[in-house]
Scaffold this active site. Structure first.
Site, mmCIF file in Angstrom:
data_model
loop_
_atom_site.group_PDB
_atom_site.id
_atom_site.type_symbol
_atom_site.label_atom_id
_atom_site.label_comp_id
_atom_site.label_asym_id
_atom_site.label_seq_id
_atom_site.Cartn_x
_atom_site.Cartn_y
_atom_site.Cartn_z
ATOM 1 N N HIS A 16 0.853 -1.185 0.000
ATOM 2 C CA HIS A 16 0.000 0.000 0.000
ATOM 3 C C HIS A 16 0.892 1.240 0.000
ATOM 4 O O HIS A 16 1.925 1.269 0.694
ATOM 5 C CB HIS A 16 -0.909 -0.013 1.234
ATOM 6 C CG HIS A 16 -1.910 1.092 1.263
ATOM 7 N ND1 HIS A 16 -1.578 2.381 1.636
ATOM 8 C CD2 HIS A 16 -3.233 1.118 0.960
ATOM 9 C CE1 HIS A 16 -2.649 3.144 1.574
ATOM 10 N NE2 HIS A 16 -3.669 2.397 1.162
ATOM 11 N N ASP A 18 0.915 4.170 1.401
ATOM 12 C CA ASP A 18 1.268 4.730 2.707
ATOM 13 C C ASP A 18 2.225 3.812 3.463
ATOM 14 O O ASP A 18 3.120 4.274 4.183
ATOM 15 C CB ASP A 18 0.011 4.962 3.553
ATOM 16 C CG ASP A 18 -0.890 6.042 2.995
ATOM 17 O OD1 ASP A 18 -0.365 6.970 2.338
ATOM 18 O OD2 ASP A 18 -2.115 5.963 3.194
ATOM 19 N N LYS A 19 2.040 2.508 3.305
ATOM 20 C CA LYS A 19 2.930 1.561 3.976
ATOM 21 C C LYS A 19 4.305 1.517 3.326
ATOM 22 O O LYS A 19 5.323 1.272 3.999
ATOM 23 C CB LYS A 19 2.304 0.170 4.003
ATOM 24 C CG LYS A 19 1.343 -0.019 5.140
ATOM 25 C CD LYS A 19 2.096 -0.089 6.445
ATOM 26 C CE LYS A 19 1.379 0.672 7.542
ATOM 27 N NZ LYS A 19 2.234 1.028 8.654
ATOM 28 N N GLU A 44 10.212 11.836 7.078
ATOM 29 C CA GLU A 44 8.936 11.701 6.386
ATOM 30 C C GLU A 44 9.199 11.306 4.929
ATOM 31 O O GLU A 44 10.166 11.769 4.318
ATOM 32 C CB GLU A 44 8.155 13.013 6.419
ATOM 33 C CG GLU A 44 8.039 13.650 7.792
ATOM 34 C CD GLU A 44 7.274 12.806 8.794
ATOM 35 O OE1 GLU A 44 6.526 11.904 8.371
ATOM 36 O OE2 GLU A 44 7.448 13.041 10.001
ATOM 37 N N GLU A 57 14.249 15.987 9.811
ATOM 38 C CA GLU A 57 15.380 16.483 10.584
ATOM 39 C C GLU A 57 16.149 15.326 11.201
ATOM 40 O O GLU A 57 15.545 14.386 11.728
ATOM 41 C CB GLU A 57 14.885 17.414 11.690
ATOM 42 C CG GLU A 57 14.178 18.657 11.161
ATOM 43 C CD GLU A 57 13.795 19.599 12.280
ATOM 44 O OE1 GLU A 57 13.381 19.118 13.349
ATOM 45 O OE2 GLU A 57 13.928 20.814 12.100
ATOM 46 N N LYS A 176 -5.711 -4.437 0.458
ATOM 47 C CA LYS A 176 -6.372 -3.990 1.685
ATOM 48 C C LYS A 176 -7.337 -5.093 2.131
ATOM 49 O O LYS A 176 -7.927 -5.792 1.307
ATOM 50 C CB LYS A 176 -7.165 -2.697 1.449
ATOM 51 C CG LYS A 176 -6.333 -1.522 0.982
ATOM 52 C CD LYS A 176 -7.181 -0.272 0.766
ATOM 53 C CE LYS A 176 -7.539 0.385 2.066
ATOM 54 N NZ LYS A 176 -8.187 1.701 1.861
ATOM 55 N N PHE A 244 -8.218 -4.130 -10.647
ATOM 56 C CA PHE A 244 -7.272 -3.489 -9.739
ATOM 57 C C PHE A 244 -5.852 -3.829 -10.213
ATOM 58 O O PHE A 244 -5.130 -4.572 -9.571
ATOM 59 C CB PHE A 244 -7.506 -3.967 -8.310
ATOM 60 C CG PHE A 244 -6.705 -3.246 -7.230
ATOM 61 C CD1 PHE A 244 -5.839 -2.207 -7.522
ATOM 62 C CD2 PHE A 244 -6.833 -3.630 -5.903
ATOM 63 C CE1 PHE A 244 -5.106 -1.564 -6.543
ATOM 64 C CE2 PHE A 244 -6.119 -2.997 -4.897
ATOM 65 C CZ PHE A 244 -5.242 -1.960 -5.218
ATOM 66 N N ASP A 252 -1.930 5.803 -6.189
ATOM 67 C CA ASP A 252 -2.293 6.787 -5.176
ATOM 68 C C ASP A 252 -1.025 7.202 -4.447
ATOM 69 O O ASP A 252 -0.158 6.365 -4.180
ATOM 70 C CB ASP A 252 -3.294 6.178 -4.184
ATOM 71 C CG ASP A 252 -3.954 7.214 -3.297
ATOM 72 O OD1 ASP A 252 -3.754 8.417 -3.537
ATOM 73 O OD2 ASP A 252 -4.661 6.818 -2.358
ATOM 74 N N ALA A 253 -0.889 8.458 -4.133
ATOM 75 C CA ALA A 253 0.284 8.918 -3.399
ATOM 76 C C ALA A 253 0.285 8.339 -1.982
ATOM 77 O O ALA A 253 -0.759 8.094 -1.382
ATOM 78 C CB ALA A 253 0.309 10.450 -3.335
ATOM 79 N N ARG A 258 0.097 7.828 7.744
ATOM 80 C CA ARG A 258 -1.343 7.949 7.466
ATOM 81 C C ARG A 258 -2.130 6.702 7.853
ATOM 82 O O ARG A 258 -3.349 6.679 7.705
ATOM 83 C CB ARG A 258 -1.577 8.263 5.987
ATOM 84 C CG ARG A 258 -1.290 9.700 5.638
ATOM 85 C CD ARG A 258 -2.072 10.170 4.433
ATOM 86 N NE ARG A 258 -1.748 9.443 3.216
ATOM 87 C CZ ARG A 258 -2.050 9.872 1.989
ATOM 88 N NH1 ARG A 258 -2.676 11.027 1.831
ATOM 89 N NH2 ARG A 258 -1.730 9.175 0.924
ATOM 90 N N LYS A 259 -1.467 5.670 8.333
ATOM 91 C CA LYS A 259 -2.163 4.435 8.694
ATOM 92 C C LYS A 259 -1.960 4.114 10.175
ATOM 93 O O LYS A 259 -1.661 2.985 10.560
ATOM 94 C CB LYS A 259 -1.669 3.291 7.803
ATOM 95 C CG LYS A 259 -2.154 3.413 6.372
ATOM 96 C CD LYS A 259 -3.667 3.243 6.269
ATOM 97 C CE LYS A 259 -4.201 3.450 4.862
ATOM 98 N NZ LYS A 259 -4.253 4.876 4.477
ATOM 99 N N LYS A 279 10.501 7.840 13.224
ATOM 100 C CA LYS A 279 10.910 8.538 14.439
ATOM 101 C C LYS A 279 11.830 7.672 15.295
ATOM 102 O O LYS A 279 11.543 6.494 15.516
ATOM 103 C CB LYS A 279 9.681 8.938 15.254
ATOM 104 C CG LYS A 279 8.761 9.909 14.529
ATOM 105 C CD LYS A 279 7.498 10.191 15.315
ATOM 106 C CE LYS A 279 6.594 11.148 14.534
ATOM 107 N NZ LYS A 279 5.319 11.388 15.231
ATOM 108 N N LYS A 283 11.424 10.098 20.592
ATOM 109 C CA LYS A 283 10.098 10.652 20.331
ATOM 110 C C LYS A 283 9.062 9.807 21.067
ATOM 111 O O LYS A 283 8.868 8.627 20.754
ATOM 112 C CB LYS A 283 9.782 10.652 18.841
ATOM 113 C CG LYS A 283 10.352 11.821 18.053
ATOM 114 C CD LYS A 283 11.839 11.741 17.868
ATOM 115 C CE LYS A 283 12.336 12.783 16.867
ATOM 116 N NZ LYS A 283 13.818 12.777 16.786
ATOM 117 N N ASP A 285 5.963 9.843 20.906
ATOM 118 C CA ASP A 285 4.916 9.309 20.037
ATOM 119 C C ASP A 285 5.126 7.824 19.814
ATOM 120 O O ASP A 285 4.162 7.053 19.718
ATOM 121 C CB ASP A 285 4.943 10.009 18.663
ATOM 122 C CG ASP A 285 4.229 11.341 18.681
ATOM 123 O OD1 ASP A 285 3.406 11.569 19.579
ATOM 124 O OD2 ASP A 285 4.503 12.158 17.781
#
Length: 404
Positions: A16, A18-19, A44, A57, A176, A244, A252-253, A258-259, A279, A283, A285
């Protein structure tokens, strides 16, 4: 808790878009941590048709020093990125590991952020940012994860393995899944609907080849889900849009982070909002989300609750968490209150504290282990034959003893 209800979770494959971005970002984290265990990374990634872009960074001995790249560092970063895409399996006209255009905009970490995070004098290492983090565990599966997400992940993992081994050569990397279960008294009772969309080779959208693909998908689902959850009443939606063939970053970008619901608990628990991938473990997060999962899992493993949600909060530059919150959703053992569990966590010397450094030391997070987390979830699974350190249940006996 309601006696009967439907609940749904989704997952996405390693192909995918995003992955793809998440895996590239975490490969950069691993690369830098392998050079410098105290590296600072916030990477990123953007993926789109025949292009990968990095931004963020960093600070890393042996890679980026005094505001300059060391000899060979830029080439090694690009090789690392291309290797990720090759491993996933993208060799398509619209996205090919060997020929996509690559741009690198990583630069030096802000000195104003560094002064808050770094230990100095009598100041302990501080949190890399403010924020809230959640951990969760429940007794729906042996790995103490939500069943809907667990099955969604495992379906796609199996399909990826079959694609790479040649057992399902008609599959392409992007896919998916989505699993809806009916629960009764907090336990899965039946699979009411399963959605599976997979990128495929040309021709597998009609006739005998389409039937072959759909039969294969149903067979995988039957292997993954317990037989008593499937029945003639289970509704399947396999490639419901039809064709598909165009997928991944060409379709798709993709962007890092995002997941986050796929990465955590499939919607069964809150999420603080921060992504993990890209990260380094200073961090919170990332590191505090791992320690809250560790704590919640140990509480359920200890038999102190059937479900447990834990929240921590931090301020940038401050070592100690601002708050600890435990919610067992009315499932705690007799005589064990949520407040008592909170107190036990605060007093657990074996834990070594919930400061960023304490978390990193207890879980061993300064190692290049993050590429393995970046697809099929960060929790409740093994990678390369072993559980991640935050999946250990070595605190369960201590918790039982302190609350006994």
């Amino acid at each position: 808790m309601r006696q009967t209800y439907l609940f749904t979770s989704e997952s996405v494959s390693e192909g995918h878009p995003d992955k793809v971005a998440d895996q590239i970002s975490d490969a950069i984290v691993d690369l830098f941590l392998s050079k410098d265990p105290e590296a600072r990374v916030a990477c990123e990634t953007l993926t789109t048709t025949q292009k990968v872009v990095l931004a963020g960074e960093i600070r890393c001995k042996g890679v980026f020093e005094d505001g300059k790249w060391t000899d060979g560092a830029l080439e090694e970063i690009e090789q690392t990125v291309r290797a990720v895409v090759k491993k996933i399996g993208y060799e398509q006209d619209g996205f090919h590991w060997e020929t996509f255009d690559f741009e690198n905009y990583l630069h030096a970490q802000s000195a104003h952020i560094a002064q808050g995070v770094d230990a100095a004098g009598n100041k302990d290492e501080g949190a890399g940012d403010q924020g809230i983090m959640f951990g969760f565990a429940c007794d729906e599966t042996p790995d103490l994860m939500p069943a809907t997400l667990d099955y969604s992940h495992k379906i796609l993992q199996r399909m990826a393995n079959d694609r790479k081994s040649g057992a399902a050569p008609f599959l392409e990397p992007d896919a998916k899944s989505q699993v809806t279960l009916r629960f009764r008294d907090g336990k899965p009772e039946a699979a009411t609907a399963i959605v599976l969309s997979t990128q495929h080779a040309p021709g597998y959208d009609e006739g005998e080849k389409e039937a072959e693909l759909k039969k294969y998908v149903k067979d995988v689902i039957a292997d993954i889900l317990p037989a008593d959850l499937l029945s003639d009443e289970t509704v399947y939606h396999i490639n419901p849009t039809g064709t598909f063939e165009i997928g991944g970053p060409d379709g798709d970008a993709g962007l890092t982070g995002r997941k986050i619901i796929v990465d955590t608990y499939g919607g069964a628990a809150p999420h603080g909002g921060g992504a993990f991938s890209g990260k380094d473990p200073t961090k919170v997060d990332r590191s505090a989300a791992y320690i809250t999962r560790y704590l919640a899992k140990n509480i359920v493993a200890a038999g102190l609750a059937k479900r447990c949600t834990i929240q921590l909060s931090y301020a940038i530059g401050i070592s100690e968490p601002l708050s600890i919150y435990v919610d067992t959703h009315g499932t705690s053992a007799d005589g064990v209150s949520d407040e008592a569990i909170e107190a036990a966590i605060r007093g657990m010397k074996k834990l070594g504290g919930l400061t960023p450094r304490g978390i990193r030391m207890h879980l061993g997070l300064n190692k290049p282990i993050y590429s393995r987390t970046a697809a099929y979830g960060h929790f409740g699974r093994k990678a390369d034959g072993d559980f991640f350190p935050w999946e250990r249940t070595d605190l369960a006996d201590d918790l039982k003893a302190s609350l006994g």
